[in-house]
Design a protein around this motif. Structure first.
Motif: not given
Length: 342
Positions: A155, A250, A311, A314-315, A317-319, A321, A323, A325
């Motif tokens: 991260r 991203t 933003w 959201r990034l 908190s993604q599974p 974390s 971010g 993708g």
């Protein structure tokens, strides 16, 4: 010659009226601007539950690269935190690692992120890719010391404003091509991306005083390009030259409608989309260059800063974390070796 162009947001126009502005930048004025003192660290930490320390990294040419590390107080120190690797603005000719630092420190407060900020060498004393290499090697050190810093290596977010946004884009291209370190996302705030200075927006904001004009932009670029021939400018330094934007993490990009960098920033987002990547682009009506840094409490500035933070929320908190993708098959931006599954 008067040129049609988007006007300033009314609130920003009123605030800007009290600021002394110039139309050009030259060595004498640069020397004066460089004399303004940096923001005291104590002021940055006032009322903030965070600690600060400095380290010095040795660059590949033996030069020292100072880093400042801001670490939030955490209820669970064993849980690794996201990292914001911050690259300051200043046209590549001024500023220091504390410039615009209030932006990532807001993310320290909201997300418990560790903020690492780099003091890269400035032009015209340093030229060519020296600046972006300084930033890259500071990032490498950060990733290599993630465990010691309490950072989650999956991260790490590279972020910067203005010249720092352009350097952040260059660092991210460099990390992709060198396959290390892994970058979860890049946040490019009105980034300085194109040394050619030929877009419509660059011509619209020329010939009269402003925060950053086409003439100032030419001075900044001439300072950092040094003796480089036009056909020898690397895309790590001028990322708008990059013909391959595939495999980037991203990306968040924003700018104002009333600034020099508007069109090159829109083009960079378009290039990422054309390569199949993910980018979120915001162009704020009436925003001049640096509007949200200079006047953070103006309504449009508050909206811009809030939207960026949302933003990031959201990034993060993604599974997983991370971010970044899903990477397409054949991506040239693999995971850092330390992150691969056993």
């Amino acid at each position: 010659m008067n040129r049609a162009r988007p006007g300033l947001d009314p609130e920003l126009r009123t605030l800007l009226a009290d600021m002394p502005l110039n139309s050009e930048l030259n060595p004498e004025l640069l020397a004066q601007l460089r004399q303004f003192p940096a923001t005291p660290v104590a002021t940055l930490l006032d009322g903030r539950a965070a600690s600060h320390r400095d380290v010095t990294v040795t660059g590949p040419d033996g030069a020292p690269i100072p880093l400042s590390i801001f670490t939030p107080a955490r209820t669970d120190p064993a849980a690794p935190a996201p990292c914001i690797y911050w690259i300051h603005g200043g046209g590549m000719v001024m500023g220091d690692r504390y410039s615009q630092i209030d932006i990532p420190l807001e993310w320290l407060d909201r997300f418990g992120a560790v903020v690492v900020t780099v003091d890269y060498r400035l032009a015209p004393e340093a030229t060519g890719t020296t600046l972006v290499e300084d930033c890259y090697h500071g990032l490498l050190w950060t990733a290599d010391h993630a465990a010691d810093l309490g950072i989650d290596p999956a991260r790490i977010i590279v972020a910067g404003a203005s010249a720092g946004g352009g350097l952040a884009a260059g660092v991210t291209l460099m990390a992709r091509d060198r396959a290390t370190p892994a970058i979860a996302a890049q946040v490019l705030i009105y980034p300085m991306l194109d040394h050619r200075n030929t877009t419509t927006s660059s011509h619209q904001y020329a010939g009269e005083p402003g925060v950053w004009t086409r003439e100032m932009n030419a001075f900044g670029w001439q300072s950092v390009l040094g003796d480089l021939a036009p056909d020898a400018v690397p895309d790590y330094l001028s990322p708008a030259l990059a013909t391959d934007l595939a495999g980037l993490p991203t990306t968040y990009i924003d700018a104002g409608t009333a600034e020099v960098f508007r069109d090159e920033d829109v083009a960079y987002a378009t290039g990422i989309w054309a390569a199949g990547g993910q980018a979120e682009l915001h162009v704020w009506a009436g925003g001049f260059h640096g509007f949200d840094a200079l006047y953070p409490h103006a309504r449009v500035s508050a909206a811009a800063r809030r939207t960026r933070a949302d933003w990031l929320a959201r990034l993060l908190s993604q599974p997983g974390s991370a971010g970044s993708g899903k990477r397409s098959p054949g991506s040239v931006y693999p995971q850092h070796p330390d992150q691969r599954s056993a």
